[in-house]
Scaffold this motif. Structure first.
Motif, short mmCIF file in Angstrom:
data_model
loop_
_atom_site.label_atom_id
_atom_site.label_comp_id
_atom_site.label_asym_id
_atom_site.label_seq_id
_atom_site.Cartn_x
_atom_site.Cartn_y
_atom_site.Cartn_z
N THR A 123 -64.00 2.83 86.17
CA THR A 123 -64.79 1.61 85.94
C THR A 123 -64.03 0.38 86.39
O THR A 123 -62.85 0.21 86.08
N GLY A 124 -64.71 -0.47 87.12
CA GLY A 124 -64.22 -1.81 87.42
C GLY A 124 -65.04 -2.82 86.63
O GLY A 124 -66.27 -2.72 86.58
N THR A 125 -64.38 -3.78 85.99
CA THR A 125 -65.09 -4.73 85.14
C THR A 125 -64.54 -6.14 85.31
O THR A 125 -63.37 -6.33 85.67
N THR A 126 -65.38 -7.12 85.07
CA THR A 126 -64.96 -8.51 85.17
C THR A 126 -64.15 -8.96 83.96
O THR A 126 -63.55 -10.03 83.98
N ASN A 127 -64.14 -8.13 82.89
CA ASN A 127 -63.42 -8.51 81.67
C ASN A 127 -63.20 -7.26 80.84
O ASN A 127 -64.16 -6.59 80.46
N ASN A 128 -61.94 -6.94 80.56
CA ASN A 128 -61.63 -5.79 79.70
C ASN A 128 -61.83 -6.23 78.25
O ASN A 128 -60.89 -6.47 77.51
N ALA A 129 -63.10 -6.34 77.86
CA ALA A 129 -63.46 -6.85 76.54
C ALA A 129 -63.58 -5.70 75.55
O ALA A 129 -64.18 -4.67 75.86
N ASP A 130 -63.02 -5.89 74.36
CA ASP A 130 -63.05 -4.86 73.34
C ASP A 130 -63.35 -5.51 71.99
O ASP A 130 -62.57 -6.34 71.51
#
Length: 248
Positions: free
Chosen positions: A35-42
């Protein structure tokens, strides 16, 4: 010696892992996602300082319901002071057991470790967390996560979340999550959070767009000032997160 770029390091590692797994697909029931994401949000905070991230997961499922796997991603936890040996990579091995219940319900219990290649906010932050998941078909998931030493700050934390999904078409899904991070003992405050988004899946590609937000409540200012010196990641604030995933 200068540390290599974390994103490039994760990419090289994952390419190697996927090559190995590709050669063993006929031998076992493996599953993998990149996965590529604009924000590693958790949950209520960002693990990549609101910047792009690369994540991968690989696991093996047995017909008995036992499963084992690991995820890896680049991270960027900004600290108030310059650190020695800051962490840039998070590795999360996990093992669990999933079993069927009557009326299309399913229960899963899981242990997850959080391991880092360096320090977070000036100290070693490895810790573990225990999860319980209750699923109803593919429509509803309730989750509880408990740790006795949140990011190695010496206190417990409990996280509750409820996720609903609704198929708009065969390929397009609406999803929404409401959660509550009970972290007052560890951080001096609790964090309600939520997100809503659309997920589109076509063959081996999945696109997701989510709107995420969080707030702070049950604040103990004295404890918060002390504990945030040990752990203080940026809180999500009306973040729009896009991700693209491929898997097998």
């Amino acid at each position: 010696m200068e540390r290599p770029d974390a994103l490039a390091y994760v990419l090289r590692t994952l390419c190697g892992v996927f090559c190995l797994i590709h050669n063993s697909l006929s031998l076992a029931d493996f599953h993998g996602t990149l996965t590529g994401t604009t924000n590693n949000a958790d949950r209520w905070f960002t693990k990549s300082d609101n910047d792009v991230a690369l994540l991968a997961n690989i696991d093996y499922e047995h017909s008995s319901g036992l499963y084992i796997g690991s995820s890896v991603s680049n991270i960027n936890f900004k600290s108030a002071e310059v650190e020695n040996n800051p962490a840039h990579v998070e590795i999360t091995p996990y093992v669990g057991w999933s079993f069927e219940l009557p009326e299309q319900w399913r229960l899963a219990l899981q242990w997850t470790g959080y391991l880092y290649d360096g320090n977070l906010f000036g100290h070693a932050a490895d810790y573990h967390e225990f999860y319980g998941f209750l699923h109803y078909r593919d429509l509803l998931t309730a989750r509880v996560a408990v740790t006795d030493n949140y990011y190695s700050v010496g206190n417990y934390a409990i996280d509750y979340a409820l996720t609903g999904r609704y198929l708009l078409t065969d390929a397009l899904q609406l999803s929404a999550t409401a959660g509550y991070a009970q972290t007052n003992a560890a951080l001096g405050s609790d964090y309600p959070y939520w997100n809503v988004g659309l997920v589109y899946a076509y063959k081996f590609i999945t696109l997701a767009l989510h709107y995420m937000d969080a707030t702070e409540t049950n604040i103990d200012l004295k404890r918060e000032e002390i504990m945030h010196a040990a752990y203080d990641p940026p809180m999500l604030d009306a973040a729009v997160v896009f991700s693209i995933s491929t898997g097998f």
